[in-house]
Design a protein around this motif. Sequence first.
Motif: not given
Length: 355
Positions: A130-133, A253-258
Amino acid sequence: MAYRSPSARSRQKSCIACAEGKRRCNRQTPECSRCLAQGLLQSSHLLEAGPESPPASSETLLFMPLDQFYIDDTNVGIPWLTPMPSLLSIPSLSPAAIYPETTILDKWSTNQLLRNIKSYPQEFVISRKTPFIHSRLYDAYLPDAIQDAFTVLAAYSIKTSETEDLVFRILESKTTGLVEQDIHTSTLPQILAAVHALMLFQIVQLFDGDIRQRSLAEQHMDILRIWAFQLQERAASLTPAITWQEWIVAESARRTIIFVMMIEGLYLSLKTGCCPNVKAMSILPFTSKTTLWDLGTSASWFEESDRLPSETVLYGDFARGWQEGQLPGRLDGFQKLLLIPCLGERYSEQLELDG
């Protein structure tokens, strides 16, 4: 709490909580990244916009005069949470001082975000990303939470009217088991996996479930937010990545927080009419050179990372930099997705998402 005059506050070099607790502070005010990571929020609680912070129109989400909000960001102590360096040619600013507490998303922005976020569970099943995985995040390490998420979401993607009830019962069971685990002693990859699984479950329950599913998901929103804070705090101790896999974990991790904040903000915008996460999201970092995210091998990452240093920027600085013409080149889908809630329908021609 002791009273401070406005002039005293303007000279303050630490946030209020750290100044009173005599703790080391990275000097972001009114709450530093340490306080944000540990959930020590006062007036800017993510779900509660206080009476002094009325909903703002989408126009006010653009940019207030910069010279009114200078904040001393020198000697900032946590590189993971700060720009390195700023995209802007102006003095270093704190985006949290520029953006309002809340905003109202226009209909176009809401539809763009909703359509894309709803697609992530199926995208994960089809392509394991995904955009965060990152597509290679779970190559060597496949935690139970991710195995459960894949199994449930695969069943969900092919459900029929006859199997829907069974699929939702399995989803509820797996979600309950997930949120009952204690992640305080977990490693960063374990926390990241738990957050990913719960995020994907929440997307289904909040945006594609019935009333029962939405109610259950709302009960777990606080847990997801707490886990995100713990992920943020754990990631703050990371040293600069020297291997591709280390970079994949850090950037995921950075994208996941967002995206935790974005998903919550979108749901609350649909439910209450306004998004309360604007200010908190503006200080979240990510790697601005998204070319690195799409690479498929360690060798290509080493080659490109030498040519395109993986500098992190703050979300708010990125939005301001693009609007001021300081980010040349074509935007990719991830960058457009970040800009949509900041800039809205006025920029629909440049920010329209594919698919």
